[in-house]
Write a protein that holds these residues in place. Structure first.
Motif, PDB file in Angstrom:
ATOM      1  N   MET A 628      28.473  20.582  84.963  1.00  0.00           N
ATOM      2  CA  MET A 628      28.214  20.027  83.643  1.00  0.00           C
ATOM      3  C   MET A 628      27.205  20.894  82.902  1.00  0.00           C
ATOM      4  O   MET A 628      26.208  21.331  83.466  1.00  0.00           O
ATOM      5  N   ASN A 629      27.455  21.125  81.619  1.00  0.00           N
ATOM      6  CA  ASN A 629      26.557  21.962  80.847  1.00  0.00           C
ATOM      7  C   ASN A 629      25.538  21.157  80.078  1.00  0.00           C
ATOM      8  O   ASN A 629      24.574  21.694  79.558  1.00  0.00           O
ATOM      9  N   GLN A 630      25.771  19.842  79.974  1.00  0.00           N
ATOM     10  CA  GLN A 630      24.814  19.018  79.239  1.00  0.00           C
ATOM     11  C   GLN A 630      24.231  17.982  80.173  1.00  0.00           C
ATOM     12  O   GLN A 630      24.918  17.454  81.044  1.00  0.00           O
ATOM     13  N   ARG A 631      22.968  17.664  79.937  1.00  0.00           N
ATOM     14  CA  ARG A 631      22.316  16.699  80.820  1.00  0.00           C
ATOM     15  C   ARG A 631      23.006  15.349  80.755  1.00  0.00           C
ATOM     16  O   ARG A 631      23.220  14.700  81.778  1.00  0.00           O
ATOM     17  N   ILE A 632      23.313  14.920  79.537  1.00  0.00           N
ATOM     18  CA  ILE A 632      23.849  13.572  79.394  1.00  0.00           C
ATOM     19  C   ILE A 632      25.180  13.448  80.123  1.00  0.00           C
ATOM     20  O   ILE A 632      25.433  12.466  80.841  1.00  0.00           O
ATOM     21  N   ALA A 634      26.039  15.176  82.701  1.00  0.00           N
ATOM     22  CA  ALA A 634      25.748  15.160  84.129  1.00  0.00           C
ATOM     23  C   ALA A 634      25.316  13.768  84.565  1.00  0.00           C
ATOM     24  O   ALA A 634      25.759  13.254  85.601  1.00  0.00           O
ATOM     25  N   ILE A 635      24.480  13.120  83.736  1.00  0.00           N
ATOM     26  CA  ILE A 635      23.987  11.784  84.102  1.00  0.00           C
ATOM     27  C   ILE A 635      25.145  10.803  84.213  1.00  0.00           C
ATOM     28  O   ILE A 635      25.252  10.013  85.153  1.00  0.00           O
ATOM     29  N   ILE A 636      26.031  10.889  83.253  1.00  0.00           N
ATOM     30  CA  ILE A 636      27.133   9.918  83.248  1.00  0.00           C
ATOM     31  C   ILE A 636      28.057  10.163  84.435  1.00  0.00           C
ATOM     32  O   ILE A 636      28.509   9.220  85.093  1.00  0.00           O
ATOM     33  N   VAL A 637      28.257  11.437  84.748  1.00  0.00           N
ATOM     34  CA  VAL A 637      29.137  11.729  85.881  1.00  0.00           C
ATOM     35  C   VAL A 637      28.504  11.252  87.182  1.00  0.00           C
ATOM     36  O   VAL A 637      29.175  10.729  88.067  1.00  0.00           O
ATOM     37  N   ILE A 638      27.167  11.361  87.261  1.00  0.00           N
ATOM     38  CA  ILE A 638      26.499  10.830  88.451  1.00  0.00           C
ATOM     39  C   ILE A 638      26.672   9.317  88.508  1.00  0.00           C
ATOM     40  O   ILE A 638      26.850   8.730  89.580  1.00  0.00           O
ATOM     41  N   GLY A 639      26.647   8.697  87.301  1.00  0.00           N
ATOM     42  CA  GLY A 639      26.880   7.252  87.230  1.00  0.00           C
ATOM     43  C   GLY A 639      28.183   6.864  87.885  1.00  0.00           C
ATOM     44  O   GLY A 639      28.279   5.817  88.546  1.00  0.00           O
ATOM     45  N   LEU A 662      25.206  -2.329  91.441  1.00  0.00           N
ATOM     46  CA  LEU A 662      25.772  -2.297  90.084  1.00  0.00           C
ATOM     47  C   LEU A 662      24.634  -2.311  89.048  1.00  0.00           C
ATOM     48  O   LEU A 662      24.590  -1.485  88.138  1.00  0.00           O
ATOM     49  N   ILE A 663      23.738  -3.267  89.207  1.00  0.00           N
ATOM     50  CA  ILE A 663      22.687  -3.420  88.195  1.00  0.00           C
ATOM     51  C   ILE A 663      21.704  -2.257  88.266  1.00  0.00           C
ATOM     52  O   ILE A 663      21.295  -1.686  87.248  1.00  0.00           O
ATOM     53  N   VAL A 664      21.332  -1.894  89.504  1.00  0.00           N
ATOM     54  CA  VAL A 664      20.364  -0.794  89.637  1.00  0.00           C
ATOM     55  C   VAL A 664      20.938   0.488  89.055  1.00  0.00           C
ATOM     56  O   VAL A 664      20.251   1.239  88.350  1.00  0.00           O
ATOM     57  N   GLU A 665      22.222   0.730  89.311  1.00  0.00           N
ATOM     58  CA  GLU A 665      22.844   1.936  88.783  1.00  0.00           C
ATOM     59  C   GLU A 665      22.809   1.930  87.254  1.00  0.00           C
ATOM     60  O   GLU A 665      22.502   2.949  86.633  1.00  0.00           O
ATOM     61  N   THR A 666      23.098   0.773  86.686  1.00  0.00           N
ATOM     62  CA  THR A 666      23.075   0.678  85.231  1.00  0.00           C
ATOM     63  C   THR A 666      21.696   1.006  84.681  1.00  0.00           C
ATOM     64  O   THR A 666      21.539   1.808  83.760  1.00  0.00           O
ATOM     65  N   ILE A 667      20.694   0.400  85.309  1.00  0.00           N
ATOM     66  CA  ILE A 667      19.333   0.614  84.814  1.00  0.00           C
ATOM     67  C   ILE A 667      18.920   2.069  85.013  1.00  0.00           C
ATOM     68  O   ILE A 667      18.297   2.691  84.143  1.00  0.00           O
ATOM     69  N   PHE A 672      17.550   7.274  82.896  1.00  0.00           N
ATOM     70  CA  PHE A 672      17.835   8.709  82.807  1.00  0.00           C
ATOM     71  C   PHE A 672      18.066   9.102  81.358  1.00  0.00           C
ATOM     72  O   PHE A 672      17.511  10.073  80.852  1.00  0.00           O
ATOM     73  N   LEU A 673      18.877   8.306  80.704  1.00  0.00           N
ATOM     74  CA  LEU A 673      19.208   8.643  79.318  1.00  0.00           C
ATOM     75  C   LEU A 673      17.968   8.614  78.447  1.00  0.00           C
ATOM     76  O   LEU A 673      17.769   9.470  77.587  1.00  0.00           O
TER      77      LEU A 673
END
Lengths: 780, 151
Positions: A628-632, A634-639, A662-667, A672-673
């Motif tokens: 991923m070239n953008q942080r955001i 990358a974050i979403i893909v990790i999600g 589920l909830i922890v991942e969302t938070i 991250f964002l």
């Protein structure tokens, strides 16, 4: 009572340190003076007891569980040293009263000096090796403090540091030797070790013990090649040089060799090392002494050379040699102490110690000059019956000649030793003459001196006079101290009482001819000194011990710096690589040697299609994150990986985990964002392909290793799971059907308690970090 | 924040949904002992409800109606948990020993009451406090920054 004698200087140091400032009418030295005098008298009163062949001892518990007792004993050898320490100590204190002006930090000076005196007494009186070591290091520390007394001078701090490094290096080696000794002999007492002599001699550790012990003795006594700290220690005030660096501390090494000589003496290794180093030191020290231009420099090299001579005699180990060594320890303390004091007087009254600027002082300071002549002639061993140095030198020649009769290595080298002894003595003669004639005779150049020279006050002359009186009296009547002092000391070293009558005139024997040779060649060389002195400049500096010390110290500093800089680059990437590589290497080596890798398929659950699918998606997402070239993005893909995990929890029937995940991942994703919005855009990697390859290899091997560990640990279960207990008792004991929750709040509630505490801490940490950070920094 | 448009639909739905979420969160907390759930998930859910309020109404209005300092809530939660655990000392049993029993309560009938519930309440409060503290600290900081830059 011995405890009290050792404690007295320490107590006095404490009291002086606290109250000396209050008594400002008189010089602090007067308060200190009674202590060594009283101790000296007490020790003198014990002399008759020792002459009968008895010893004085006392013991107190210190660490009984480790067999470390404060046990002290006073035999002939300790007595000789105790008398030197307290006697010369008194004279030095008296001298320092007139030498140091009251503007100096006198409290510091006398506190250090008393500490030194007490620890030196501790060294020579200790019976327990670890107590001995403790006091030994105390002498190193107090000597360090005294050398650096004028701490605002660079040369002083350099000298203090150098002496500290060298003597502590030796002290630590000695500690190693003492530990090995106490293991081998199964006792911590020196006398018990001597009784168990054969255990030590037959042990495999004999050579290491000997070498480590001698390292300690050689560094302390400034033997070759560790002698270079002594000339630099001359930056200390002259009373200190007279006391520590001629009469007492430098003789601690001799004491150690003499003390353990009952164990080691007679072995070839002991002879070759001790005598060999001693003779080398003797020749080298006396050779280099005539090169010096500083009075105290000459005396420092002279001390080195004389200590080498005594060391050589201790190595010979015959009765005559030991008696000569003991005698010379005494003689050297008297004449060297007085010479140092006179050098101090010359410095004090003329303002310089540079022999090139001095000369013809005889007319101005006749008393000092006379004292100096007697001291130096005694040091040179001029064959006249009024110099004690001559007697002990004669005995040195005598003992070096008698080695032929002894067996072993000593016999083999017997022919060479007298020659070396004569060579060393010739140079001793040369520098002694150079010292006194250069200072007190010859051309007067008073105009070059800062002060108009004049005779020193009587108080300052008193101490050297007393010492010179000893030189002369002992020179005339050596048997005065032979019976009460030297004989018990020799007995303590050799084990039996010597029956040697000291006399100035034996007959026209070989030692006397050797002395005549020394005087003859010495006079010749001394007169032609100016002609051959330039030869010294031909010796390259590479060979000097100073040069080696500097090379080693600089080399250590440089190499440790470069090693640290090599891996402490500040790059987190590198540290992380090191951690991972270490993990992979150490774990795989461990698994390889313990044959820890096993695969068993007995216990596997069937795999269903939804699980495979979710797993596949997660794997793809994880791999995609790297590109991923953008942080955001990358974050979403990790999600995706996180939500996939909560799906897997559902498949594996863990509803609580699935909900929480589920909830922890969302938070987490939301956080991250929030945070990453502040950060700059991801840089496209500009790393070289080789670096990428290394990263790739480390990452893949770490992953592979962890997979292998997981498989292996699943395949080799050693015990039944304890889960059955929870299933059975969850309702009965915890009152709940939800086993997970009952475990969390009831069976293992403590874990939960601290986990919520961790959460609380994390929240407060974030709160504090954001609210109370420096606002100024943020704006920059 | 001043330039926020009037999110009428969001605010209206929030009014209803917040209570649904809160009720669900409390349900999670209470039912945790016998069904999936518990203090941790309940707490996260509760924090979700508060968050929704903050998202639709903004920081200052919510502060005005709900003057809760979530830092204190962390302390309150930890204290509840510790006191619950320490309560076992009164009866002379080890720290964190729990017990339970069945009681007839008015309105509810036969009910199981467990001391573990009180402990879970501590977890619940802590988790809400933690989540809210973290998010509000970051959010308030961002708003301050925007205001500073605006000035």
């Amino acid at each position: 009572m011995l405890h009290f004698y050792i404690l007295l200087p320490f107590l006095a140091a404490l009291l002086i340190g606290m109250f000396a400032k209050k008594v400002n009418r008189i010089h602090t030295g007067w308060l200190v003076l009674p202590i060594p005098v009283v101790l000296f008298i007490i020790f003198c009163l014990k002399l008759p007891v020792l002459a009968e062949g008895k010893i004085v001892q006392s013991t107190a518990d210190w660490i009984p569980s480790l067999d470390i007792q404060l046990s002290f004993y006073l035999d002939g050898l300790s007595m000789l040293f105790s008398l030197l320490i307290t006697g010369i100590g008194s004279l030095v204190v008296l001298y320092s009263i007139f030498y140091l002006s009251r503007k100096e930090q006198l409290t510091h000076f006398y506190v250090y000096l008393l500490l030194f005196m007490g620890s030196m007494l501790g060294v020579v009186l200790s019976d327990n090796v670890f107590v001995l070591y403790t006091f030994w290091e105390f002498t190193s520390i107090s000597s360090f403090l005294l050398i650096g007394f004028w701490f605002y001078r660079d040369r002083s701090t350099y000298g203090a540091q150098k002496s500290m490094l060298v003597t502590v290096f030796g002290g630590l080696s000695m500690l190693g030797a003492l530990i090995l000794l106490s293991i081998t002999a199964e006792t911590n007492s020196i006398r018990m070790m001597i009784a168990n002599r054969s255990d030590i001699l037959e042990s495999d550790l004999f050579i290491p013990i000997l070498i480590l012990l001698l390292l300690g003795a050689f560094t302390k006594s400034a033997q070759f090649p560790f002698h270079s700290w002594l000339p630099d220690a001359m930056e200390a005030p002259t009373p200190v040089s007279a006391y520590l660096h001629s009469a007492t501390m430098v003789k601690a090494g001799l004491y150690l060799v003499a003390r353990f000589s009952l164990i080691f003496s007679g072995t070839d290794t002991f002879f070759i090392i001790v005598s060999g180093i001693g003779l080398i030191t003797l020749c080298l020290g006396s050779f280099l002494a005539s090169r010096q231009t500083d009075l105290k420099g000459i005396l420092a090299y002279s001390t080195i050379s004389q200590l080498g001579m005594i060391m050589a005699m201790l190595g010979f180990g015959t009765g005559t040699a030991i008696l000569a060594a003991i005698f010379h320890i005494f003689n050297h303390a008297t004449f060297k102490g007085s010479l140092f004091m006179i050098a101090g007087i010359v410095d004090h009254e003329t303002g310089t110690r540079d022999i090139r600027r001095l000369g013809g002082l005889y007319t101005f300071m006749p008393i000092s000059a006379t004292l100096a002549f007697i001291g130096a002639f005694s040091m040179a061993g001029v064959p006249l019956p009024i110099f004690n140095g001559f007697l002990s030198k004669e005995m040195f020649f005598d003992s070096s000649l008698k080695l032929e009769q002894t067996a072993g290595l000593a016999g083999t080298f017997a022919e060479w030793i007298p020659i070396l002894a004569v060579v060393g003595s010739i140079f001793t003669f040369v520098y002694s003459m150079y010292l006194v004639f250069g200072t007190f005779l010859g051309k007067q150049n008073t105009d070059q001196l800062e002060k108009k020279p004049h005779e020193a006050p009587i108080g300052m002359l008193l101490s050297p006079i007393v010492l010179i009186v000893f030189v002369v009296v002992v020179g005339l009547l050596p048997n005065l101290i032979n019976e009460p002092l030297l004989a018990p000391a020799t007995a303590a070293v050799t084990g039996d009482l010597p029956h040697i009558h000291l006399a100035f005139w034996h007959s026209l024997n070989t030692p006397f001819y050797m002395s005549l040779t020394v005087v003859g060649i010495g006079t010749l060389l001394a007169f032609t000194l100016k002609k051959w002195q330039p030869l010294y400049n031909r010796i390259p500096g590479k060979f000097s011990s100073d040069h080696w010390y500097q090379t080693i110290v600089n080399g250590l500093l440089r190499s440790s710096k470069s090693i640290t800089e090599f891996y402490m680059t500040g790059s987190l990437r590198l540290y992380f690589s090191i951690i991972l590589v270490f993990l992979v290497v150490s774990t795989s080596i461990f698994m390889y040697f313990t044959e820890g890798f096993t695969i068993s398929v007995d216990d596997l659950a069937p795999i269903t299609w939804p699980e495979v699918l979710v797993g596949f998606v997660m794997a793809v997402a994880a791999i995609a994150t790297i590109w991923m070239n953008q942080r955001i993005a990358a974050i979403i893909v990790i999600g995706v990986v996180g939500y996939g995990l909560s799906l897997l929890f559902v498949f594996f029937r863990a509803p609580d985990l699935a909900l929480t995940q589920l909830i922890v991942e969302t938070i987490t994703v939301a956080l991250f964002l929030l945070c990453f919005a502040h950060l700059p855009k991801l840089k496209t990697s500009d790393k070289a392909i080789s670096e990428k390859l290394i990263d790739f290899i480390i990452a893949v091997s770490t992953g592979a290793l962890l997979t292998i560990v997981a498989i292996a640990s699943h395949s080799s279960k050693s015990f039944e799971s304890i889960a059955k207990y929870f299933v059975d008792n969850s309702y009965k004991l915890g009152g709940g059907d939800n086993i997970v929750n009952v475990i969390l709040v009831d069976f293992r509630g403590l874990d939960t308690l601290f986990e919520i505490a961790v959460l609380g801490l994390a929240a407060l940490g974030i709160f504090a970090m954001i609210k109370y950070r420096d606002k100024g920094d943020m704006n920059q | 924040m001043q330039s926020r448009s009037n999110d009428l639909i969001l605010k209206t739905t929030t009014n209803i949904i917040v209570f649904v979420i809160l009720a669900f969160s409390v349900n999670m907390l209470f039912s945790g002992h016998n069904a999936p759930g518990g203090g941790f998930i309940g707490g996260l859910m509760g924090a979700g409800a508060f968050l929704l309020l903050y998202v639709s109404y903004g920081l200052k209005p919510v502060h005005r109606i709900l003057p809760i300092n979530f830092n204190y809530m962390i302390a309150a939660g930890l204290l509840t948990a510790v006191i619950t655990g320490a309560g076992s000392f009164v009866l002379g049993v080890p720290f964190l020993s729990h017990t339970f029993g069945y009681f007839y309560l008015p309105l509810l009938g036969k009910t199981e009451l467990a001391t573990a519930m009180l402990f879970d309440l501590g977890v619940y409060l802590t988790v809400i406090g933690v989540t809210m503290t973290i998010i509000l600290s970051i959010a308030e900081d961002k708003i301050e920054k925007v205001e500073e830059e605006g000035n």
